[in-house]
Design an enzyme around this catalytic site. Sequence first.
Site, PDB file in Angstrom:
ATOM      1  N   LYS A  20      -4.132  -5.062  -2.866  1.00 13.68           N
ATOM      2  CA  LYS A  20      -3.965  -6.460  -3.287  1.00 13.68           C
ATOM      3  C   LYS A  20      -2.490  -6.829  -3.435  1.00 13.68           C
ATOM      4  CE  LYS A  20      -2.735  -5.172  -7.659  1.00 13.68           C
ATOM      5  NZ  LYS A  20      -1.459  -5.367  -8.304  1.00 13.68           N
ATOM      6  N   VAL A 113       1.690   4.438  -2.459  1.00 12.40           N
ATOM      7  CA  VAL A 113       1.383   5.002  -3.778  1.00 12.40           C
ATOM      8  C   VAL A 113       2.384   4.466  -4.807  1.00 12.40           C
ATOM      9  CG1 VAL A 113       1.228   7.153  -5.108  1.00 12.40           C
ATOM     10  CG2 VAL A 113       0.392   7.067  -2.758  1.00 12.40           C
ATOM     11  N   ALA A 114       1.846   4.062  -5.973  1.00 18.89           N
ATOM     12  CA  ALA A 114       2.671   3.467  -7.038  1.00 18.89           C
ATOM     13  C   ALA A 114       3.513   2.323  -6.481  1.00 18.89           C
ATOM     14  CB  ALA A 114       3.553   4.520  -7.721  1.00 18.89           C
ATOM     15  N   GLY A 115       2.898   1.543  -5.593  1.00 23.88           N
ATOM     16  CA  GLY A 115       3.610   0.453  -4.926  1.00 23.88           C
ATOM     17  C   GLY A 115       3.292  -0.915  -5.485  1.00 23.88           C
ATOM     18  N   ASP A 154      -7.341  -2.882 -12.340  1.00 22.64           N
ATOM     19  CA  ASP A 154      -7.343  -3.421 -10.973  1.00 22.64           C
ATOM     20  C   ASP A 154      -8.569  -3.011 -10.163  1.00 22.64           C
ATOM     21  OD1 ASP A 154      -4.961  -4.750 -11.285  1.00 22.64           O
ATOM     22  OD2 ASP A 154      -3.732  -3.116 -10.471  1.00 22.64           O
TER      23      ASP A 154
HETATM   24  P1  ATP Z   1      -1.121   0.050 -10.470  1.00 25.75           P
HETATM   25  O1  ATP Z   1      -0.326  -1.219 -10.283  1.00 25.75           O
HETATM   26  O2  ATP Z   1      -2.577  -0.131 -10.768  1.00 25.75           O
HETATM   27  O3  ATP Z   1      -0.436   1.128 -11.273  1.00 25.75           O
HETATM   28  P2  ATP Z   1      -0.151   1.055  -8.020  1.00 25.75           P
HETATM   29  O4  ATP Z   1      -0.628   0.533  -6.706  1.00 25.75           O
HETATM   30  O5  ATP Z   1       1.220   0.675  -8.455  1.00 25.75           O
HETATM   31  O6  ATP Z   1      -1.235   0.645  -9.045  1.00 25.75           O
HETATM   32  P3  ATP Z   1      -1.315   3.601  -7.427  1.00 25.75           P
HETATM   33  O7  ATP Z   1      -0.953   3.954  -6.021  1.00 25.75           O
HETATM   34  O8  ATP Z   1      -2.673   3.089  -7.653  1.00 25.75           O
HETATM   35  O9  ATP Z   1      -0.224   2.604  -8.016  1.00 25.75           O
HETATM   36  O10 ATP Z   1      -1.069   4.914  -8.297  1.00 25.75           O
HETATM   37  C1  ATP Z   1      -0.333   5.011  -9.458  1.00 25.75           C
HETATM   38  C2  ATP Z   1      -0.339   6.479  -9.911  1.00 25.75           C
HETATM   39  O11 ATP Z   1      -1.682   6.889 -10.137  1.00 25.75           O
HETATM   40  C3  ATP Z   1       0.213   7.446  -8.866  1.00 25.75           C
HETATM   41  O12 ATP Z   1       1.559   7.725  -9.120  1.00 25.75           O
HETATM   42  C4  ATP Z   1      -0.658   8.692  -8.980  1.00 25.75           C
HETATM   43  O13 ATP Z   1      -0.012   9.717  -9.699  1.00 25.75           O
HETATM   44  C5  ATP Z   1      -1.882   8.255  -9.774  1.00 25.75           C
HETATM   45  N1  ATP Z   1      -3.148   8.323  -8.999  1.00 25.75           N
HETATM   46  C6  ATP Z   1      -4.336   8.714  -9.439  1.00 25.75           C
HETATM   47  N2  ATP Z   1      -5.278   8.621  -8.480  1.00 25.75           N
HETATM   48  C7  ATP Z   1      -4.687   8.168  -7.390  1.00 25.75           C
HETATM   49  C8  ATP Z   1      -5.143   7.861  -6.075  1.00 25.75           C
HETATM   50  N3  ATP Z   1      -6.415   8.021  -5.682  1.00 25.75           N
HETATM   51  N4  ATP Z   1      -4.237   7.371  -5.201  1.00 25.75           N
HETATM   52  C9  ATP Z   1      -2.951   7.182  -5.578  1.00 25.75           C
HETATM   53  N5  ATP Z   1      -2.472   7.475  -6.803  1.00 25.75           N
HETATM   54  C10 ATP Z   1      -3.323   7.955  -7.711  1.00 25.75           C
END
Ligand code: ATP
Length: 320
Positions: A20, A113-115, A154
């Site tokens: 999203k 990831v964590a983006g 989310d």
């Molecule tokens: P949010 O804004 O909800 O934190 P995000 O998109 O910024 O989401 P994600 O990629 O969902 O971040 O992941 C955040 C952290 O969650 C990662 O650094 C990782 O350590 C942990 N994590 C746990 N499960 C997962 C997964 N299936 N995929 C990616 N990261 C995961």
Amino acid sequence: MKAPAGRFTARTVRAKAPGKVNVSLDVGPLRPDGYHSVASVYLAVSLYEEVTATSTEAPGITVALSPDSTLDLDDVDIPLDQNNLAYKAAAIMADVSEHATGVHLEITKRVPVAGGMGGGSADAAATLLACDALWNSGLSREELAHLAAELGADVPFSLLGGTAVGLGLGDELSPALAKAQTDWVLVTADYGLPTPEVYRTLDRLRAAEGIDVAEPTGVDPQILTALRSGDAEALSRVLVNDLQRASIELAPSLRDTLGIGEAHGAIAGIVSGSGPTVALLADDPVAAEGLAENLRRYGLTALAVHGPVPGARIMSDILL
Ligand code: ATP
């Protein structure tokens, strides 16, 4: 097809769920419980995570990342144990499913990831749906949404998809009937920004400046009007992300990315959620492709996407 009695027959279900972009994100003050209330317009975009859930004779849940992932798996820090959001989703489904078996989850990662694009949440949403099918749990969308909310703020949106207004922690969702397509270029970073740290930085910046904010109560109706008509120009004037300044404080190069995007034809740019992904708004699909191409020449990782797209869906369901 029914398996002979007593013999284990593996079944494999593949589901996908979108990442999203927060088209708007208003963040309230730090609450006594440590959270922040938000008011946000979520847009599901055409960048999907996939989860393949395969039943196993041995009990328990295992998680692996698929080599088909478009992310560089050497670069990412994803737990494969009970801390993985997909693992948690399978565990929660197993608790409510009469016919739960062991399950192996293979995740195809495409969302950074964590983006700030809810990639882990998309994995959780796809896993809920896949395990629901795998174990014939027969939960309604409403029941699944309830479990999704337990997994993270989310997750319900990735299940729902489309365009929605999120209040509370972002999990009190109301679908918005905004179906017109908007086109975006996502510029992803090779590092992550931990969401809690971005919120802490925002609190610190606000405290240092003596800024008192009110609890957000709703979103600017002009955002929904622009999304309903697909009017990118009107939308560009109302994009807002309260977290953006905190993300830029932690990663100053985001300011350059936004500047380069706008200098190369983006109508506007915004940090997505807590960042560091930047979402650049384009006039149409052709402009988005051209912009992405241009940015790649700068060595940036840029991907043209569109939204809204539907939420989590089953792609295949096979008896092995
Ligand atoms: P949010 O804004 O909800 O934190 P995000 O998109 O910024 O989401 P994600 O990629 O969902 O971040 O992941 C955040 C952290 O969650 C990662 O650094 C990782 O350590 C942990 N994590 C746990 N499960 C997962 C997964 N299936 N995929 C990616 N990261 C995961």
